[in-house]
Design an enzyme around this catalytic site. Structure first.
Site, PDB file in Angstrom:
ATOM      1  N   ASP A   1       0.852  -1.174   0.000  1.00  0.00           N
ATOM      2  CA  ASP A   1       0.000   0.000   0.000  1.00  0.00           C
ATOM      3  C   ASP A   1       0.897   1.236   0.000  1.00  0.00           C
ATOM      4  O   ASP A   1       2.022   1.204   0.478  1.00  0.00           O
ATOM      5  CB  ASP A   1      -0.930  -0.008   1.209  1.00  0.00           C
ATOM      6  CG  ASP A   1      -2.001   1.054   1.091  1.00  0.00           C
ATOM      7  OD1 ASP A   1      -2.198   1.556  -0.034  1.00  0.00           O
ATOM      8  OD2 ASP A   1      -2.631   1.391   2.097  1.00  0.00           O
ATOM      9  N   SER A   2       0.355   2.321  -0.537  1.00  0.00           N
ATOM     10  CA  SER A   2       1.182   3.479  -0.871  1.00  0.00           C
ATOM     11  C   SER A   2       1.501   4.394   0.298  1.00  0.00           C
ATOM     12  O   SER A   2       2.349   5.265   0.178  1.00  0.00           O
ATOM     13  CB  SER A   2       0.437   4.308  -1.914  1.00  0.00           C
ATOM     14  OG  SER A   2      -0.792   4.759  -1.352  1.00  0.00           O
ATOM     15  N   GLY A   3       0.789   4.223   1.412  1.00  0.00           N
ATOM     16  CA  GLY A   3       0.913   5.184   2.495  1.00  0.00           C
ATOM     17  C   GLY A   3      -0.215   6.200   2.493  1.00  0.00           C
ATOM     18  O   GLY A   3      -0.359   6.980   3.431  1.00  0.00           O
TER      19      GLY A   3
ATOM     20  N   CYS B   1      -8.594 -25.583  14.079  1.00  0.00           N
ATOM     21  CA  CYS B   1      -9.914 -26.190  14.271  1.00  0.00           C
ATOM     22  C   CYS B   1      -9.847 -27.720  14.312  1.00  0.00           C
ATOM     23  O   CYS B   1     -10.715 -28.366  14.896  1.00  0.00           O
ATOM     24  CB  CYS B   1     -10.869 -25.736  13.164  1.00  0.00           C
ATOM     25  SG  CYS B   1     -11.357 -24.001  13.354  1.00  0.00           S
TER      26      CYS B   1
ATOM     27  N   ASP C   1      -2.787   8.008  -2.854  1.00  0.00           N
ATOM     28  CA  ASP C   1      -4.108   8.624  -3.030  1.00  0.00           C
ATOM     29  C   ASP C   1      -4.475   9.473  -1.826  1.00  0.00           C
ATOM     30  O   ASP C   1      -3.758   9.514  -0.834  1.00  0.00           O
ATOM     31  CB  ASP C   1      -5.181   7.549  -3.263  1.00  0.00           C
ATOM     32  CG  ASP C   1      -5.331   6.624  -2.050  1.00  0.00           C
ATOM     33  OD1 ASP C   1      -4.325   6.417  -1.339  1.00  0.00           O
ATOM     34  OD2 ASP C   1      -6.443   6.123  -1.824  1.00  0.00           O
TER      35      ASP C   1
ATOM     36  N   PHE D   1      -3.361   5.705   2.913  1.00  0.00           N
ATOM     37  CA  PHE D   1      -4.302   5.463   4.012  1.00  0.00           C
ATOM     38  C   PHE D   1      -3.757   5.997   5.334  1.00  0.00           C
ATOM     39  O   PHE D   1      -4.511   6.469   6.172  1.00  0.00           O
ATOM     40  CB  PHE D   1      -4.607   3.971   4.143  1.00  0.00           C
ATOM     41  CG  PHE D   1      -5.658   3.675   5.171  1.00  0.00           C
ATOM     42  CD1 PHE D   1      -7.001   3.907   4.918  1.00  0.00           C
ATOM     43  CD2 PHE D   1      -5.308   3.162   6.411  1.00  0.00           C
ATOM     44  CE1 PHE D   1      -7.968   3.649   5.862  1.00  0.00           C
ATOM     45  CE2 PHE D   1      -6.270   2.888   7.370  1.00  0.00           C
ATOM     46  CZ  PHE D   1      -7.608   3.135   7.092  1.00  0.00           C
TER      47      PHE D   1
ATOM     48  N   ASP E   1      -8.402  -7.025   1.081  1.00  0.00           N
ATOM     49  CA  ASP E   1      -7.454  -7.161   2.182  1.00  0.00           C
ATOM     50  C   ASP E   1      -8.118  -6.579   3.399  1.00  0.00           C
ATOM     51  O   ASP E   1      -9.013  -5.727   3.280  1.00  0.00           O
ATOM     52  CB  ASP E   1      -6.157  -6.389   1.900  1.00  0.00           C
ATOM     53  CG  ASP E   1      -6.326  -4.905   2.183  1.00  0.00           C
ATOM     54  OD1 ASP E   1      -6.877  -4.210   1.315  1.00  0.00           O
ATOM     55  OD2 ASP E   1      -5.950  -4.457   3.274  1.00  0.00           O
TER      56      ASP E   1
ATOM     57  N   CYS F   1      -8.861 -25.823   9.107  1.00  0.00           N
ATOM     58  CA  CYS F   1      -7.535 -25.346   9.501  1.00  0.00           C
ATOM     59  C   CYS F   1      -6.939 -26.162  10.641  1.00  0.00           C
ATOM     60  O   CYS F   1      -7.644 -26.879  11.357  1.00  0.00           O
ATOM     61  CB  CYS F   1      -7.576 -23.855   9.859  1.00  0.00           C
ATOM     62  SG  CYS F   1      -8.101 -23.471  11.532  1.00  0.00           S
TER      63      CYS F   1
END
Length: 385
Positions: free
Chosen positions: A92-94, A330, A146, A96, A287, A327
């Site tokens: 991710d670009s940063g 479980c 963004d 957020f 994600d 899994c």
RNA sequence: UCCUCGGUAGCUCAACCGGCAGAGCGGGUGGCUGUUAACCACUAGGUUCGAGGUUCGAGUCCUCGCCGAGGAG
């Protein structure tokens, strides 16, 4: 290098199954991607991630830039080598973090000034800087820098976010293409605008659509990003407090306006129901920190809904977390045992809950993919509900 | 036998000169959506060791007793 193709489309909903090629293998969509902000999916080893079927994990430009620094990661041989993970990575670009660390930053048209949450030191991110860092980190998929607008926000602020996001996307694209043309040490000048240049980078760059819950702004943003041209398109600025119906409304309007021959990524989502409904609207990638964060905090996602493993009602519950799950957790451990571990402060509780939750979401979306390929996604969706 | 210190929520402890008895932990419940989060919020727990006394009013002062720790003999 990067290429996507659709393998099957649901005739009733917008759901689709496909695959894309990266330097680290073929990625089957739709898929859920675990979040590994600081070059680690918290509490999970890469071996365990492989075993639960993770195809891509996320890393974060903001965090890795601050610590340990992209130069160190590059010297280690890139993010894959550094963290010992040979499947896909998306950074991710940063963008957020600019949104979530609001009290530590100042936005200008050129970029964002912010202070480190670690030591308070001052830094500056521009679109070019974000891409440069992501190129050094070396993920398979990297994201545009963004402007993620808070919710709720005035329409004027949402529009400003779209304008800034589009302008920054163009700068990200230009810098990305130029870099991929030049190679290391090549100091030739910028190549100029447009996607006409031959793409030689092993990385794929995704654009991010903003526009809040306003369909018109979303469509405009998507249209302008398409003119720039990206290997994939993400939906950003959702799961920030809006209702599920608002989220679905945006997807209903937006997904048909995104290229059909490129992957679509709904960022930061999320809840099991959001994944099913996202897939139904044509989303390929998701994600979310929810399975790992909630896992560390004692919530288990199950086919019968969420359970709070801390609650007294599980004190003597010797059944597995989710009887329908395949899994390791479980198959081998009980709710009573995990509750005990949690209350005793044992780190294994966080590991087990994260482990199961990740497998639950990965399997939920895998199941959707299988259903789409088999032509019965609507039944799968109905069974989920 | 005497002296000193102490006894307050399940635990460890606060509470000015006598003025609405609190905190941390533990317990119970819930929250968490591109990770500043093994985090956060809410909540239930009290005959302040007991019996008297002084006072408008006592966890706090006085008397006696009980229990614990330390000291003297």
């Amino acid at each position: 290098m990067f290429s996507y193709r659709t393998l099957a489309v649901c005739p009733v909903t917008g759901a689709r199954a496909g695959e894309f090629v990266t330097p680290h293998g073929v990625i089957r969509t739709p898929l859920f991607m675990p979040v590994g902000t600081q070059a680690t999916v918290k509490a999970m080893t890469p071996l365990e991630l492989e075993q639960i079927g993770a195809q891509i994990v996320l890393g974060n430009t903001y965090h890795l830039y601050l610590r340990p620094g992209e130069e160190l990661v590059a010297d280690a041989g890139g993010l894959h080598a550094f963290m010992g993970w040979q499947r896909g990575i998306l950074t991710d670009s940063g963008g957020f973090q600019v949104f979530s660390l609001a009290d530590l930053r100042r936005i200008t048209s050129d970029g964002v000034e912010f202070r480190s949450h670690i030591d308070g030191s001052a830094h500056f991110f521009s679109p070019e800087k974000s891409i440069a860092i992501q190129q050094k980190l070396g993920a398979d998929v990297i994201m545009c820098f963004d402007d993620c607008v808070p919710y709720p926000a005035d329409v004027s602020r949402v529009r400003e976010g779209v304008e800034r996001t589009v302008a920054w996307a163009r700068r990200c694209r230009n810098f990305f293409l130029d870099f991929s043309q030049r190679g290391p040490g090549d100091e030739r000048p910028l190549a100029g605008e447009g996607g006409a240049l031959g793409l030689t980078s092993p990385q794929a760059l995704f654009g991010i659509v903003q526009g809040g819950v306003h369909d018109a702004l979303r469509l405009e943003c998507a249209s302008r990003l398409r003119e720039i041209g990206f290997e994939g398109y993400a939906v950003g600025g959702l799961s920030v407090g809006e209702s599920h119906d608002e989220m679905y409304g945006v997807l209903d309007a937006l997904c048909p306006a995104l290229p059909h021959d490129k992957p679509r990524y709904l960022m930061g989502v999320g809840h099991p129901a959001n994944l099913i409904e996202g897939v139904a609207r044509g989303v390929d990638m998701f994600d979310c920190v929810l399975p790992t964060r909630n896992g560390r905090n004692g919530t288990l996602l199950t086919s019968a809904g969420r359970i709070n493993i801390k609650a007294k009602q599980y004190e003597r519950d010797f059944s597995p977390p989710d009887p329908e799950c395949d899994c390791y957790v479980c198959r081998n451990f009980t709710r009573a045992y995990i509750r005990h571990l949690y209350r005793a402060g044992e780190i294994l509780a966080a590991r087990f809950c994260s482990w199961h939750n990740l497998r639950y979401l990965i399997r939920l979306v895998e199941g959707a993919r299988d259903a789409i390929l088999a032509g019965d996604f609507p039944a799968y969706r109905a069974r989920f509900w």
